[in-house]
Design a protein around this motif. Structure first.
Motif, short mmCIF file in Angstrom:
data_model
loop_
_atom_site.label_atom_id
_atom_site.label_comp_id
_atom_site.label_asym_id
_atom_site.label_seq_id
_atom_site.Cartn_x
_atom_site.Cartn_y
_atom_site.Cartn_z
N HIS A 115 14.85 53.30 17.77
CA HIS A 115 14.88 52.19 18.72
C HIS A 115 14.19 52.55 20.03
CE1 HIS A 115 17.54 49.89 16.21
NE2 HIS A 115 18.38 50.91 16.13
N GLU A 116 13.67 51.54 20.66
CA GLU A 116 13.08 51.70 21.98
C GLU A 116 13.73 50.67 22.90
OE1 GLU A 116 8.84 50.64 23.59
OE2 GLU A 116 8.78 52.54 22.49
N LEU A 117 14.12 51.09 24.08
CA LEU A 117 14.78 50.21 25.03
C LEU A 117 13.80 49.85 26.13
CD1 LEU A 117 17.56 48.97 25.68
CD2 LEU A 117 17.97 50.96 27.09
N ARG A 118 13.60 48.56 26.34
CA ARG A 118 12.74 48.06 27.42
C ARG A 118 13.61 47.24 28.36
NH1 ARG A 118 9.55 45.64 23.25
NH2 ARG A 118 8.47 47.33 22.24
N GLY A 119 13.21 47.23 29.59
CA GLY A 119 13.99 46.47 30.55
C GLY A 119 13.15 45.97 31.70
N THR A 120 13.72 44.99 32.37
CA THR A 120 13.11 44.43 33.56
C THR A 120 14.18 44.41 34.65
OG1 THR A 120 11.73 43.02 32.17
CG2 THR A 120 11.86 42.46 34.50
N VAL A 121 13.83 44.95 35.79
CA VAL A 121 14.74 44.98 36.93
C VAL A 121 14.15 44.09 38.01
CG1 VAL A 121 15.81 46.44 38.68
CG2 VAL A 121 15.48 47.34 36.38
N TYR A 122 14.94 43.14 38.46
CA TYR A 122 14.54 42.24 39.55
C TYR A 122 15.24 42.73 40.81
CZ TYR A 122 13.08 39.28 35.69
OH TYR A 122 12.47 38.80 34.56
N TRP A 123 14.46 43.03 41.84
CA TRP A 123 15.04 43.57 43.07
C TRP A 123 14.43 42.91 44.29
CZ3 TRP A 123 11.99 46.66 46.41
CH2 TRP A 123 10.74 47.04 45.89
N GLN A 124 15.12 43.12 45.41
CA GLN A 124 14.73 42.43 46.63
C GLN A 124 15.12 43.27 47.85
OE1 GLN A 124 16.70 38.67 46.80
NE2 GLN A 124 15.59 38.01 48.61
N ARG A 165 20.16 51.67 51.37
CA ARG A 165 18.76 51.73 51.82
C ARG A 165 18.18 50.34 52.07
NH1 ARG A 165 18.65 56.15 47.66
NH2 ARG A 165 18.40 58.05 48.88
N GLY A 166 19.01 49.31 52.02
CA GLY A 166 18.56 47.95 52.33
C GLY A 166 17.90 47.22 51.18
N VAL A 167 18.02 47.75 49.96
CA VAL A 167 17.41 47.15 48.77
C VAL A 167 18.52 46.81 47.80
CG1 VAL A 167 15.80 47.54 46.86
CG2 VAL A 167 15.32 48.51 49.10
N MET A 168 18.40 45.66 47.13
CA MET A 168 19.43 45.25 46.17
C MET A 168 18.78 44.78 44.87
SD MET A 168 22.44 42.43 46.49
CE MET A 168 21.58 41.02 45.86
N VAL A 169 19.37 45.21 43.76
CA VAL A 169 18.95 44.73 42.45
C VAL A 169 19.70 43.45 42.18
CG1 VAL A 169 18.99 45.23 39.99
CG2 VAL A 169 18.38 47.01 41.60
N THR A 170 18.97 42.39 41.85
CA THR A 170 19.62 41.10 41.62
C THR A 170 19.89 40.84 40.15
OG1 THR A 170 17.45 40.03 41.57
CG2 THR A 170 18.62 40.04 43.67
N ARG A 171 19.07 41.42 39.26
CA ARG A 171 19.26 41.16 37.83
C ARG A 171 18.60 42.27 37.02
NH1 ARG A 171 16.87 35.73 36.43
NH2 ARG A 171 15.04 36.87 35.82
N VAL A 172 19.22 42.60 35.88
CA VAL A 172 18.65 43.56 34.93
C VAL A 172 18.66 42.91 33.57
CG1 VAL A 172 18.94 45.80 33.81
CG2 VAL A 172 19.45 45.57 36.23
N GLU A 173 17.52 42.89 32.93
CA GLU A 173 17.40 42.35 31.57
C GLU A 173 16.96 43.49 30.66
OE1 GLU A 173 14.59 39.17 31.75
OE2 GLU A 173 15.97 37.83 32.77
N LEU A 174 17.68 43.66 29.54
CA LEU A 174 17.37 44.72 28.59
C LEU A 174 16.95 44.12 27.26
CD1 LEU A 174 20.33 47.14 29.29
CD2 LEU A 174 18.00 47.31 30.12
N GLU A 175 16.07 44.84 26.57
CA GLU A 175 15.61 44.42 25.26
C GLU A 175 15.56 45.66 24.37
OE1 GLU A 175 11.34 43.27 23.38
OE2 GLU A 175 11.90 42.26 25.23
#
Length: 152
Positions: free
Chosen positions: A76-85, A140-150
């Motif tokens: 298996h291979e795990l891919r993801g997308t992290v949305y940050w702001q 550090r003033g940065v926040m992750v809003t969403r993580v999507e994994l596949e």
């Protein structure tokens, strides 16, 4: 005399044009003088001192996207997308160049402690990963809003 006056007018106009900085909406610029942070320029038009002041970082306040891949031990291979702001540009200015690396490293560290996730575990793992990354980045003033994994 006329040539000298017109040359002076052109020089002053050039100096004024180089001293003006326009910051677009949704961004913040950090202003540095002699290599030290001076202040943040909010959206709008600002006057700076040419030659002394320089723009250090152009911080985008809109959401950012980071994609990553993690090969697993089995097939298996795990891919993801992290949305940050960036929420606090004054804090994030010091780490904005390294933010993507910090997020990627934190995400991969969170995955390394987990066994190979199944498709049913994706949402729960994404939530835990988001909390782990925010634990590292929030001060550090940065926040992750969403993580999507596949899982492939």
């Amino acid at each position: 005399m006329l040539v000298l006056t017109s040359a002076l007018v052109v020089a002053l106009a050039g100096f004024a044009a180089s001293a003006m900085r326009r910051v677009p909406a949704g961004q913040v610029y950090s202003l540095y003088r002699r290599g030290k942070p001076l202040r943040l320029l909010q959206p709008g038009t600002h006057w700076v001192l040419p030659g002394l002041d320089r723009i250090g970082h152009r911080i985008d306040l809109a959401g950012q996207v980071l994609r990553f891949e993690q090969p697993q031990t089995d097939s298996h291979e795990l891919r993801g997308t992290v949305y940050w702001q960036v929420l606090e540009p004054e804090r994030a200015d010091a780490v904005i160049d390294e933010a993507a690396q910090l997020i990627r490293r934190s995400a991969l560290d969170a995955l390394s402690v987990e066994p190979t996730p199944t498709a049913a575990d994706r949402r729960d793992l994404g939530t835990r990963m988001k909390q782990a990354i925010n634990g590292v980045l929030r001060e550090r003033g940065v926040m992750v809003t969403r993580v999507e994994l596949e899982i492939a």
